[in-house]
Each structure stands twice: as structure tokens, then as C-alpha cells.
Design a protein around this motif. Structure first.
Motif, short mmCIF file in Angstrom:
data_model
loop_
_atom_site.label_atom_id
_atom_site.label_comp_id
_atom_site.label_asym_id
_atom_site.label_seq_id
_atom_site.Cartn_x
_atom_site.Cartn_y
_atom_site.Cartn_z
N GLU A 195 -0.01 5.41 10.07
CA GLU A 195 -0.38 6.80 9.78
C GLU A 195 -1.75 7.07 10.37
N PRO A 196 -2.14 8.33 10.55
CA PRO A 196 -3.43 8.63 11.17
C PRO A 196 -4.60 8.08 10.36
N ALA A 197 -5.64 7.69 11.07
CA ALA A 197 -6.86 7.19 10.44
C ALA A 197 -8.05 7.62 11.29
N ASP A 198 -9.19 7.77 10.64
CA ASP A 198 -10.42 8.09 11.37
C ASP A 198 -11.60 7.53 10.58
N ALA A 199 -12.81 7.85 11.00
CA ALA A 199 -13.99 7.28 10.36
C ALA A 199 -14.13 7.69 8.91
N THR A 200 -13.58 8.85 8.55
CA THR A 200 -13.68 9.30 7.16
C THR A 200 -12.62 8.65 6.28
N ARG A 201 -11.51 8.24 6.87
CA ARG A 201 -10.46 7.54 6.13
C ARG A 201 -9.86 6.47 7.04
N PRO A 202 -10.55 5.36 7.20
CA PRO A 202 -10.05 4.30 8.07
C PRO A 202 -8.96 3.48 7.39
N ALA A 203 -8.19 2.78 8.19
CA ALA A 203 -7.34 1.73 7.63
C ALA A 203 -8.27 0.64 7.13
N ARG A 204 -8.14 0.29 5.85
CA ARG A 204 -9.12 -0.60 5.23
C ARG A 204 -8.39 -1.57 4.31
N GLY A 205 -8.92 -2.79 4.24
CA GLY A 205 -8.34 -3.77 3.35
C GLY A 205 -9.12 -5.06 3.36
N PHE A 206 -8.58 -6.05 2.67
CA PHE A 206 -9.24 -7.34 2.47
C PHE A 206 -8.39 -8.45 3.07
N ILE A 207 -9.06 -9.53 3.46
CA ILE A 207 -8.36 -10.69 4.02
C ILE A 207 -8.94 -11.95 3.40
N CYS A 208 -8.08 -12.84 2.96
CA CYS A 208 -8.50 -14.20 2.62
C CYS A 208 -7.97 -15.12 3.71
N GLU A 209 -8.88 -15.77 4.39
CA GLU A 209 -8.54 -16.72 5.45
C GLU A 209 -8.73 -18.13 4.91
N THR A 210 -7.66 -18.89 4.82
CA THR A 210 -7.73 -20.26 4.29
C THR A 210 -7.71 -21.26 5.43
N PHE A 211 -8.72 -22.13 5.46
CA PHE A 211 -8.82 -23.13 6.52
C PHE A 211 -7.94 -24.34 6.25
N LYS A 212 -7.57 -24.56 4.99
CA LYS A 212 -6.84 -25.75 4.60
C LYS A 212 -5.49 -25.37 4.01
N GLY A 213 -4.42 -26.00 4.48
CA GLY A 213 -3.11 -25.83 3.86
C GLY A 213 -2.52 -24.45 4.05
N HIS A 214 -1.53 -24.13 3.22
CA HIS A 214 -0.83 -22.85 3.28
C HIS A 214 -0.58 -22.34 1.87
N PHE A 215 -0.38 -21.04 1.77
CA PHE A 215 -0.05 -20.46 0.48
C PHE A 215 1.36 -20.86 0.07
N GLU A 216 1.53 -21.05 -1.23
CA GLU A 216 2.83 -21.39 -1.79
C GLU A 216 2.92 -20.76 -3.18
N LEU A 217 4.12 -20.75 -3.74
CA LEU A 217 4.29 -20.24 -5.09
C LEU A 217 3.75 -21.24 -6.10
N PRO A 218 3.06 -20.78 -7.14
CA PRO A 218 2.57 -21.72 -8.16
C PRO A 218 3.73 -22.27 -8.97
N ASP A 219 3.56 -23.49 -9.47
CA ASP A 219 4.55 -24.04 -10.41
C ASP A 219 4.53 -23.20 -11.70
N LEU A 220 5.69 -23.09 -12.33
CA LEU A 220 5.79 -22.28 -13.54
C LEU A 220 5.63 -23.09 -14.82
N GLY A 221 5.79 -24.40 -14.76
CA GLY A 221 5.59 -25.23 -15.95
C GLY A 221 6.40 -24.74 -17.13
N PRO A 222 5.78 -24.63 -18.31
CA PRO A 222 6.53 -24.21 -19.51
C PRO A 222 7.08 -22.79 -19.44
N ILE A 223 6.60 -21.97 -18.48
CA ILE A 223 7.18 -20.63 -18.35
C ILE A 223 8.67 -20.74 -18.07
#
Length: 441
Positions: A195-223
Motif C-alpha cells: 500500500e502507499p507509504a511516505d515520510a508521514t506514514r512509512p512502512a514501519r516495523g521491528f526485526i529480531c535477528e538471531t545469530f544462533k540457531g533457528h526459531f521453533e515452537l516451544p514445548d507445551l509440557g503440562p499444557i
């Protein structure tokens, strides 16, 4: 968007063909690949990693990735770093509780996703594959004939405003706000704006960059077998390719620096693929929230969507945690997050709405950092209100979504985040200055 197609199921082995009967009928690298394609493997783990952790994909492409001109330094991305040792000139370590107003990069100009990247905090070093970095992106235009890949780590992308179209070697992902995308180390992609974006409303967001391993689903344990993020709700692209003879620029992040090369064809020329090292997206509103139905406040680990583990069981490079709309019914309980001093570091971002543990000041597009062992909790107004509220079942967070990157590492903040952004709230500490003494002896 109806023209986007997906496979479902977290961590599955996927096979996808843009043209039928392209994948080899036996093996992965036959003497001659169908349709005159090249077989190319990209691996996300060591060859000898345990079978349950091993990640790799076979790509069947029109030209091999090695078919490009020499690397050259790329000078535009100057606010992105991947080394956080305490003597770095780009680092301002502090245990102080921090909070930022909505984060725009005001001096970035008319930029795309790559040139709009800026680092806020991190730990470790990408060269030794240990640690993480937290960035924001702030873009006003699409990447056009430019692609990017990151040799330093995986990127978990959290759009806050303006939907993204992430074109990858494996196909396309439509990623609006309230969704996330994960693009793993080494995979080429480009980010266009839906969608259109400009300086008053840019495309904006956050990034977590992990140097080690990969993301996975957490174990659920007693859940048990069900709850939190369900594997079936993770979506992976289906094969789609470009067969063009056009000039492309490819940018590579390597050891915290940026490099670029030119090539005379599209990097998105994969006709078919097979494997489990594939980018994906997830709709945060599909998260199955768990909570107490008797008394007390469970630990925020019950809100974990994805985890990137360290070598110590139960301890993460990063837990990606969300705070979605949810019912609170616990009796005789202080319902907002409790006061605590954590052995983890907590970086929070607000995607939309009002976070229920803060009365004001934590705005959409804003962020906070409570570093390891720095005390934090609800502000004075929230504490007084929650301590005296009539405890009926109540739904909190309607129309809101906040998230947290929680890490076992001490997070060093960048000079830009502390001194140059102009967004740091200098009086954040006053959020707790109104907490009164109620001790009655």
C-alpha cells in the motif's frame, strides 16, 4: 490477498512445483535436472546436526546462485551493526529502564527496506554465531530490482504499519500488521509495499535477528497437545519463479557489514523446491492464549509464540512473546504483569492499541527495554487501578497487540537509539515515581 498461496504446518518438509513434473523422481541431484534446471542445496544447519534439528532445502532453478559479478562494499546501510562488545564506538550500554516514542528514521529519506534498517540493541557477535540484534525498519518505497540476503542470522519481521509483500526464492508472502514473517539465514528476498507509504506514514516495523540457531515452537509440557501457536497455522509459500534477463542488485549482510553484487537475471528463478528450510508467516490473531482460571498471574512465558533456544534447556537467544486480547478471570489476584527483576532482558514493541500494563506513553510504533535485573512493572496509575478494581471477568487488550523479544543476554543499546534517534523518553523513570507507601505496620 487471493493470489497468494500457502502450504501449512510448522517445520514440515515441503515440496512445491511452479511447473508440474519438475522435481526429481529419485534423489535430490540427478545427473540432469528436468527442464534444464540446476540443482542447488541451501543448508540451515550443519550436515551432521541431529535429524530432528536438521534443516535444508533443494532448489531447482534456472541459473545457479553463483552466477553473479564480484562483491563490492555497499555503503548506504550505516546504522546497522552486528557486534555488541562493550568497547564498540556504536554502543552505549546502560541498565536504565528505557522507552521510545514511535520510531521513525527522520533522516533516511526516500528509502526501501534495506536502506531503512536501523539497529536499536543487541548482544554477542554474528561472526561467532552467538547472540542477537534488534532493528527497526522504516521504508517509503519498494525494493524494485534489488534483493537482500543475510549471512549473519535469521530475521523475524514484525510489521507495525503498512502491509509488506515479501518475495522470496520460494515464493511470495503477504505480511500485513498483526502477522509476522521469518526469513532464515542466507535466503534471498525483497520487500515491496502493499500500500502507499511516505515520510508521514512509512512502512514501519521491528526485526529480531538471531545469530544462533533457528526459531521453533516451544514445548507445551503440562499444557498438553494443544494451545499457544498451533503448527497448522504457520504458512509457507508455494513455488513461483521469474525468468527474466534484467539487471538486478543483490545486497548481502556479512559480519555486520553490507556488500553488493550485480547479476543479469532475477534471483527469484526457482521453479521447484523440496525441503524444510523455508521462510514462513504467521497470523498473530490465531494464537491460542492460555491463562489462569483460578488465582495468581502465570509467568509471561505462556504467551510465547516462537523460541530460538540456546544450548541451555529452557533458555533462549530470543523468545518471541505476544500480548493479545484476552479474558482475565483470576480471583484475589493483581491482574496486570507483576513487579519483577528478570534474569532475561525484555525488549517490547507496541503494534497497535493500548498495552494493559501501562496507562500512557507506550504508543503504537514505540518500544521499551528493561534489561537484565532492572526492576520494572506497571506504572503507578495502573497499579492503583488494578489494586482496587472489582474482580469480575474482564476482557483486556481489545484492539491492541504488543510483543516482546525476551533474551537470556544483556542487551547493549546503540548510540543511535540512546543519543541520536530523538525518540528516547527522558522521563520514563517517572512512571514509577508516583508509587506510594501503603505499609501499615
Amino acid at each position: 490477498m487471493s493470489d497468494f498461496k500457502y502450504n501449512n504446518g510448522f517445520g514440515n518438509h515441503f515440496e512445491s512445483e511452479a511447473i508440474p513434473q519438475t522435481l526429481p523422481s529419485r534423489g535430490n541431484a540427478p545427473q540432469k535436472v528436468a527442464r534444464g534446471l540446476y540443482a542447488e542445496q541451501i543448508s540451515g544447519t550443519a550436515f551432521t546436526a541431529p535429524r530432528s534439528k536438521n534443516q535444508r532445502s533443494w532448489l531447482y532453478r534456472i541459473r545457479p546462485s553463483v552466477n553473479h559479478q564480484p562483491f563490492k562494499p555497499y555503503e548506504s546501510a550505516k546504522r546497522v551493526i552486528s557486534s555488541f562488545h562493550p568497547f564498540s564506538p556504536n554502543i552505549v550500554p546502560t541498565p536504565q529502564q528505557l522507552r521510545w516514542d514511535p520510531l521513525n528514521v527522520s533522516d533516511a529519506g526516500d528509502v526501501d527496506f534495506v536502506d531503512g534498517l536501523t539497529t536499536l540493541a543487541g548482544a554477542g557477535d554474528s561472526q561467532t554465531k552467538n547472540g542477537l540484534a534488534i532493528h527497526i525498519y522504516c521504508a517509503t518505497k519498494s525494493m524494485e530490482k534489488r534483493a537482500f540476503y543475510n549471512s549473519d542470522g535469521d530475521m523475524l519481521i514484525v510489521p507495525q504499519q503498512v502491509a509488506l509483500i515479501i518475495k522470496t526464492e520460494f515464493g511470495r508472502l503477504h505480511v500485513p500488521p498483526l502477522h509476522i514473517a521469518v526469513v532464515q539465514r542466507g535466503l534471498k528476498f525483497k520487500v515491496d509495499l502493499a500500500e502507499p507509504a511516505d515520510a508521514t506514514r512509512p512502512a514501519r516495523g521491528f526485526i529480531c535477528e538471531t545469530f544462533k540457531g533457528h526459531f521453533e515452537l516451544p514445548d507445551l509440557g503440562p499444557i498438553g497437545a494443544n494451545g499457544l501457536a498451533n503448527p497448522k497455522d504457520f504458512e509457507y509459500p508455494v513455488a513461483a519463479f521469474e525468468d527474466t534477463n534484467e539487471d538486478w542488485t543483490v545486497i548481502n549482510k556479512f559480519m555486520g557489514s553490507f556488500y553488493t553484487f550485480q547479476q543479469d537475471h532475477s534471483p527469484f528463478d526457482v521453479v521447484a523446491f523440496s525441503g524444510n528450510y523455508v521462510p514462513y508467516r504467521y497470523d498473530l490473531l490465531k494464537f491460542n492464549t492460555i491463562g489462569s482460571i483460578s488465582y495468581d498471574h502465570p509467568d509471561p512465558s505462556i504467551f510465547t509464540v516462537l523460541t530460538c533456544p540456546t544450548d541451555s534447556p529452557g533458555t533462549a537467544v530470543c523468545d518471541f512473546v505476544i500480548f493479545p486480547p484476552r479474558w482475565l478471570v483470576a480471583e484475589d489476584t493483581f491482574r496486570p504483569p507483576y513487579f519483577h527483576r528478570n534474569c532475561m532482558s525484555e525488549f517490547m514493541g507496541n503494534i497497535c492499541g493500548v498495552y494493559d500494563a501501562k496507562a500512557e506513553g507506550f504508543l503504537p510504533g514505540g518500544a521499551s527495554l528493561h534489561n537484565m535485573n532492572s526492576a520494572h512493572g506497571p506504572d503507578a496509575e495502573t497499579f492503583e487501578k488494578a489494586s482496587n478494581a472489582q474482580l469480575k471477568p474482564a476482557k483486556v487488550g481489545e484492539g491492541s497487540m504488543s510483543f516482546m523479544f525476551e533474551s537470556a543476554y544483556q542487551l547493549a543499546t546503540t548510540k543511535w537509539a540512546i543519543e541520536e534517534s530523538g525518540k528516547l523518553q527522558q522521563d520514563y523513570w517517572k512512571a514509577w515515581s508516583g508509587l506510594k507507601k501503603h505499609f501499615s505496620g
